[in-house]
Design a protein around this motif. Structure first.
Motif: not given
Length: 121
Positions: A4, A22, A24
Motif C-alpha cells: 500500500l 493509496c 494497492a
C-alpha cells in the motif's frame, strides 16, 4: 505481498483541502474494504474512514464526517480520501489499510508507510 503506497499529503492552511491516494498491489483489490487511519504525535492511531469493496457503503469518523469523503477506483486499485475544511487537529500521519468490511478495519496487518498531513492555523 500486499503493498500500500500513500501519497498526497503536505502542508496546508486551516480551511484548505488535500486529496490523499493509496495505491494497492498484491491483492484482489475489488474484494476488500479499504480505509484510512491517522496517528498524531503522542496519540493512538485512530480510524478515519472506510469504504466497502463495491464503494456502496462508506463509514466516517464523527470528527471528519462533514468534511472528508472516501472513494475508490477498482480499475486503478486506488482508494482516495478527499479532505476539505481542514483543521489543525487533522494534523497526523495518514495510513491506508485493508479490511474485510467497513465495520472491522484495522484487523488485517496491511498498512502503508503513511503520508504526513500538516494543517497550520
Amino acid at each position: 505481498q500486499v503493498q500500500l503506497v500513500e501519497s498526497g499529503g503536505g502542508l496546508v492552511q486551516a480551511g484548505g483541502s488535500l486529496r490523499l491516494s493509496c495505491a494497492a498491489s498484491g491483492l484482489t483489490f475489488s474484494s476488500y474494504a479499504m480505509g484510512w487511519f491517522r496517528q498524531a504525535p503522542g496519540k493512538e492511531r485512530e480510524f478515519v474512514a472506510a469504504i466497502s469493496w463495491s464503494g456502496g457503503i462508506t463509514k466516517l469518523a464523527d470528527s471528519v464526517k462533514d468534511r472528508f469523503t472516501i472513494s475508490r477506483d477498482n480499475a486503478k486499485n486506488t482508494v482516495y480520501l478527499q479532505m476539505n475544511s481542514l483543521k489543525p487537529e487533522d494534523t497526523a500521519v495518514y495510513y491506508c489499510n485493508v479490511g474485510w468490511t467497513v465495520q472491522n478495519m484495522g484487523v488485517l496487518p496491511y498498512w502503508g508507510q503513511g503520508t504526513q498531513v500538516t494543517v497550520s492555523s
